[in-house]
Design a protein around this motif. Structure first.
Motif, PDB file in Angstrom:
ATOM      1  N   ALA A 138       0.807  89.779  15.396  1.00 58.45           N
ATOM      2  CA  ALA A 138      -0.154  91.110  15.323  1.00 58.45           C
ATOM      3  C   ALA A 138      -1.184  91.087  14.120  1.00 58.45           C
ATOM      4  N   TRP A 139      -0.759  90.587  12.799  1.00 60.25           N
ATOM      5  CA  TRP A 139      -1.328  90.603  11.675  1.00 60.25           C
ATOM      6  C   TRP A 139      -2.683  89.283  12.174  1.00 60.25           C
ATOM      7  N   MET A 140      -1.711  88.422  13.024  1.00 64.69           N
ATOM      8  CA  MET A 140      -3.037  87.520  13.215  1.00 64.69           C
ATOM      9  C   MET A 140      -4.115  88.003  13.393  1.00 64.69           C
ATOM     10  N   MET A 141      -4.341  88.633  14.533  1.00 65.81           N
ATOM     11  CA  MET A 141      -5.359  89.236  15.535  1.00 65.81           C
ATOM     12  C   MET A 141      -6.065  90.430  14.318  1.00 65.81           C
ATOM     13  N   LEU A 142      -5.556  91.131  13.511  1.00 70.13           N
ATOM     14  CA  LEU A 142      -6.407  91.852  12.518  1.00 70.13           C
ATOM     15  C   LEU A 142      -7.191  91.066  11.540  1.00 70.13           C
ATOM     16  N   ARG A 144      -7.715  87.507  11.065  1.00 70.54           N
ATOM     17  CA  ARG A 144      -8.428  87.086  11.286  1.00 70.54           C
ATOM     18  C   ARG A 144     -10.280  86.441  11.225  1.00 70.54           C
ATOM     19  N   GLU A 146     -12.005  86.206  12.906  1.00 66.22           N
ATOM     20  CA  GLU A 146     -13.378  87.375  14.197  1.00 66.22           C
ATOM     21  C   GLU A 146     -12.230  88.524  15.179  1.00 66.22           C
ATOM     22  N   GLY A 147     -10.855  89.056  14.466  1.00 63.18           N
ATOM     23  CA  GLY A 147     -10.059  89.805  14.236  1.00 63.18           C
ATOM     24  C   GLY A 147      -9.969  91.184  14.161  1.00 63.18           C
ATOM     25  N   ALA A 148     -10.155  92.458  14.439  1.00 61.92           N
ATOM     26  CA  ALA A 148     -10.121  93.523  14.712  1.00 61.92           C
ATOM     27  C   ALA A 148     -10.239  94.028  13.532  1.00 61.92           C
TER      28      ALA A 148
END
Lengths: 307, 297, 371
Positions: A138-142, A144, A146-148
């Motif tokens: 989840a933190w990778m997604m945030l 990155r 290009e993340g959140a």
């Protein structure tokens, strides 16, 4: 036979505890002893262990290297000392941050209406029970590029007509710190809550009655009485942070190598179990020393069970 | 003085911490409906239903499952399904064994004096005060040494060779779960008045009947919460499994980790969403059951 | 009934090892014989060994030395479930996960009684403790007094030879406790079962018991009827523990079978009293004990021997009685005067500093061993 067992309390106890004790002996005590033995061994060319008694692995860990520039026989290689130091400081910083975030929340829950406490607590449990690896992801997604987070920041910048360059947040020490704090936050909230909840309301009233303002009441009554929870939480946070390697692996990339990563690599990539065992033993000794001094100062709270 | 009064500082921090706890989860769930296959930016929900999957570059234009495209995709992933099966198998067996032997040990430690008592108690604290990785590589070293010795001594070859698998993962899980079960049940037993058992014996029940009819029903809540804790620990475990698994015993956390090191796919998000949904349901059910219990008494 | 005694303790010793590793004797050479159909109390403060003695009769503890006999049979290591005694616990120990019916039926189930029989006997037991209709409640839904009755019913339904009660009324408030005392006593008389009752409350013991064993430090100090232990305490401890007493140290000057002349150095006077303790000898240092309500105050100079002068230091009016505190040459003596005349005029009371005479009747003056 049965009559004799009935009268022999000691035999009954031994029998009841036998499966667990046996299990722990085979899969905990022997492995730890074996680790110690292997740590004094040497790596064989095929990646196995040659059993001998040599301190080479420990000498290598404290930074004395034999792999030196031409002309020197020994030299100082700070790599492993740096890794140890980085792990310690990260564990310390994470723990302090976790306490700072967990305390107000635990206090809030403990002082809410009893009917709502369970709901608030379950809200803490849901992220905790969401899988460890998934939480890192989840933190990778945030984080990155290009993340959140960058998406939201970019959107805000666009509204304000500011030129925005996406931040490089993933694969930094900061990312690892945030990841660690996120992973272990609930382990601090629960024990602190448990010890705060035990404080009788009349103590607050007594403090107020004796003329303490809310801030002084907090400092002189609440905080000391909740120390067992903080101690238990610290043990539950500090120790796993010291040993975890997924968070640094996925959020730190090659930038942040901790002792956990070092150990893991010795076993799986570098194929040097002897050096890996030595590192593991050092890790264990370090956590035991820290825990020992910490609990000797503050005591070992039973709150540890609450989590 | 209002006992439920909290300062604005506490309230604001609380809200922020809850946001911190939930924001990553919300984003994770959101992205499991993303139409982008590379899953880098959120391009919106997968819009239409159609007979087959239509792609435009890396974007899913339409899918028979609509927004649930990645969930359908996931259900077709054999590796995920077998990992899920492994995870549950290990968790069930390890929970049952560790609950039984852990409860027995808790009773022994709380009620009896015996020679190895302090050793038993101490060995249960060790896994809590040492990092999991230390235990993990210790077990790895032991198992590989023992298996290696057996394989060479008995000249085993091919399928007969001992190797890491479901068995090694399960016994290792039990080893790190037992202490938690024991400590939880022990805590429960601490508040347990011995006179209940004496009363049963006084009324003519022998030791076994006393345990079956009185002690066990009374400590059951503690045993169940110990079992539940053990089960979640097993589901959640990464480190011990990482060092003790072998071909065919990959669990979900291990599978996800392996995937993340190579590619990032919305399938992982879909998997996470399913996981979170299950956890949420279980936690919700537990809360309902618990509040029912409370209102009853 | 095979034996004259329902329960007999012969020279029983129980030693425990403390967590520090020291050995202490919780029960120290205790011998007592409890007759069939008797209401017998063990009375003493906490740690006197009364509960341990009871637990050895029940079978929760085994004796270190000596033997417990029930109906004449030595118990040895017989487990509790094979003894024909039943216990009412201080905490009641009602099984929280069972209903009232299931709690009472538990002991009958263990005997292998048939369902019909169980129903009938539980019904009768509930009737006996006046709880008919409460069968389906859980213990938590009952008041303290009701729980206590369930505990009694659960033990009595087994029709034990002996019922053991370990401070069964300790958790109840005063008024309820008094009610229950009378009820329990009535129940015991109606059933004719031997009751062994452990309490620290002397009034309770005096109210209910046929005989009382006063215990302290693991030893029996005296066994006797309520009247005997109050009026003829066998030593200073019992005189002090049961009711109130004034004590004067002295030395025996002359001694016969039913009179002793004791010199009291502090008052420089001789007092006549009854030798109570066994084995008193002439010249022995003894203690003279007299109860406050048995001292008479006179304002005149009596020609009585056993008389001395004292000064009033304080008076406390407490309704039924007035406590008059006096002092004579440094010796404090408390006198209890009954207020048998209704009066509002407090000036008729003794005033502080007033000189009075105290008369100690020789038949109320007890000569006791020092220890």
């Amino acid at each position: 036979m049965l009559k004799r067992l009935r009268e022999n309390k000691s035999a009954q106890g031994t029998l009841l505890a036998l499966p667990t004790t046996f299990w722990m002996f085979i899969l905990l005590i022997i492995p730890l002893i074996l680790t110690a033995i292997v740590s004094f061994g040497k790596r064989s060319p095929d990646g196995n262990v040659i059993y001998t008694f040599s301190l080479d692995n420990y000498i290598r860990l404290i930074g004395i290297s034999s792999d030196c520039p031409a002309g020197q026989t020994t030299c100082f290689n700070p790599l492993y000392v740096q890794i140890l130091w980085r792990s310690l400081t990260l564990a310390f910083n994470s723990t302090v941050l976790v306490i700072m975030l967990a305390y107000p929340l635990a206090y809030f829950i403990a002082r809410s209406h009893p009917n709502r406490r369970t709901t608030f607590l379950f809200m803490v449990l849901i992220p905790l029970w969401t899988n460890f690896v998934i939480r890192v992801y989840a933190w990778m997604m945030l984080l990155r590029k290009e993340g959140a987070i960058n998406a939201v920041l970019g959107w805000v910048a666009h509204l304000l007509h500011i030129n925005f360059v996406p931040l490089e947040m993933l694969y930094t020490p900061g990312a690892v710190l945030v990841g660690m704090v996120y992973e272990f936050l609930p382990f601090m909230i629960l024990p602190i809550y448990t010890s705060l909840e035990k404080i009788d309301n009349s103590l607050y009233e007594a403090a107020a009655d004796l003329g303490a303002n809310p801030f002084r009441t907090f400092l002189r009554v609440t905080l000391p009485l909740s120390m067992p929870g903080v101690v238990a939480g610290t043990i539950l946070v500090f120790i796993p942070v010291m040993g975890t390697f997924i968070v640094s692996d996925l959020l730190g990339g090659k930038q942040v190598i901790l002792i956990g990563n070092l150990i893991q690599r010795q076993f799986l990539d570098a194929r040097d179990p002897a050096f890996g065992s030595a590192s593991s033993l050092i890790l264990m000794v370090m956590t035991l020393i820290v825990t020992y001094f910490y609990t000797r100062k503050f005591g070992f709270g039973e709150e540890i069970v609450a989590a | 003085m209002n006992p439920f009064k909290r300062s604005p500082f506490v309230i604001i921090s609380t809200v922020l911490v809850y946001i911190f706890l939930y924001a990553p989860i919300v984003v994770l769930v959101l992205y499991s409906f993303n139409s982008s296959r590379v899953n880098i930016t959120f391009e919106g929900f997968i819009p239409t239903f159609s007979e087959r999957v239509v792609m435009d570059g890396s974007t899913v234009v339409s899918s028979p499952c609509g927004p649930f495209h990645w969930f359908c995709d996931l259900s077709k992933n054999r590796e995920v399904m077998s990992a899920a099966k492994n995870t549950l198998t290990i968790a069930f067996i390890a929970t049952i064994v560790s609950t039984i032997i852990g409860t027995m040990a808790a009773i022994a430690l709380q009620r009896y004096d015996f020679r190895l008592k302090s050793f038993s108690q101490l060995s249960l604290y060790v896994p809590i005060v040492i990092p999991e990785i230390v235990m993990g590589i210790g077990i790895l070293t032991l198992i590989s040494q023992v298996f290696g010795w057996v394989n060479t001594t008995f000249a085993l070859s091919g399928d007969a060779r001992l190797s890491m698998g479901l068995f090694t993962v399960t016994i290792s899980h039990i080893a790190f779960m037992v202490p938690f079960v024991t400590l939880v049940v022990q805590a429960r037993l601490q508040g347990f008045d011995k006179s209940f058992e004496e009363a049963a014996m006084d009324l003519g029940a022998n030791e076994w009947t006393t345990f079956r009819r009185v002690t066990f029903p009374m400590i059951l809540p503690g045993v169940l919460s110990g079992a539940l804790l053990a089960f979640t620990l097993s589901l959640d475990d990464f480190v011990i499994t990482f060092f003790t698994n072998g071909p065919g015993s990959t669990t979900l956390p291990i599978y996800v980790y392996g995937l993340l090191r190579r590619i990032i796919t919305p399938q992982v998000n879909a998997l996470s969403t399913v996981w979170i949904l299950i956890v949420f349901t279980v936690v919700l059910l537990l809360q309902i059951v618990q509040s029912r219990e409370q209102s009853k008494s | 009934m095979t034996s004259e005694f329902a329960v007999e303790l012969r020279d029983v010793v129980k030693r425990f090892v403390t967590p520090e590793g020291n050995e202490i004797a919780a029960v120290d050479h205790v011998t007592m014989q409890i007759k069939n159909g008797e209401f017998f109390s063990m009375l003493g403060s906490s740690g006197c060994g009364k509960t341990t003695s009871l637990r050895m009769i029940a079978g929760f503890e085994w004796t270190t030395e000596g033997e417990v006999y029930i109906e004449g049979n030595p118990m040895g290591h017989t487990p509790p479930f094979q003894r024909k005694v039943n216990t009412v616990f201080q905490s009641y120990a009602l099984f929280q996960h069972m209903t009232v019916f299931q709690n009472i039926a538990f002991g009958l189930e263990m005997e292998g009684a048939k369902e019909d029989e169980i129903k009938q006997r539980v019904g009768r037991a509930l009737e006996m403790v006046q709880l008919t209709g409460m069968e389906r409640r859980k213990p938590k839904q009952l008041s303290g007094g009701q729980q206590q009755r369930v505990a009694v019913a659960r033990a009595l339904v087994k029709t034990p030879d002996v019922l053991l009660l370990d401070e069964p009324l300790g958790a109840l408030d005063l008024k309820l406790r008094k009610e229950m005392q009378l009820e329990l006593k009535a129940l015991q008389q109606q059933l004719g079962i031997t009751f062994i009752y452990v309490t620290h409350d002397q009034e309770e013991a005096l109210t209910m018991s046929d005989r009382i064993a006063v215990m302290s430090n693991g030893r029996v100090q005296q066994i006797g009827t309520p009247v005997e232990i109050y009026e003829r305490p066998s030593n200073k401890f019992v005189a002090d523990f049961i009711g109130e007493s004034n004590f004067l140290d002295g030395q025996i000057k002359s001694l016969s079978k039913d009179e002793a002349q004791v010199f009291i150095p502090a008052l420089n006077t001789e007092l006549r009293g009854i030798p109570i303790s066994q084995g008193l000898v002439k010249g022995e240092d003894v203690v003279v004990s007299i109860r406050p309500e048995k001292i008479r105050i006179t304002e005149k100079n009596a020609k009585n021997d056993n008389f001395f002068k004292a000064k009033v230091t304080n008076t406390v009016y407490i309704g039924a009685d007035t406590h008059v505190y006096t002092e004579s040459q440094g010796v404090k003596i408390k006198v209890l005067e009954q207020n048998h005349i209704s009066r509002l005029d407090t000036s008729s009371f003794y005033t502080v500093g007033q000189e009075v005479g105290l008369v100690l009747m020789p038949e109320n003056t007890l000569v006791l061993k020092k220890v």
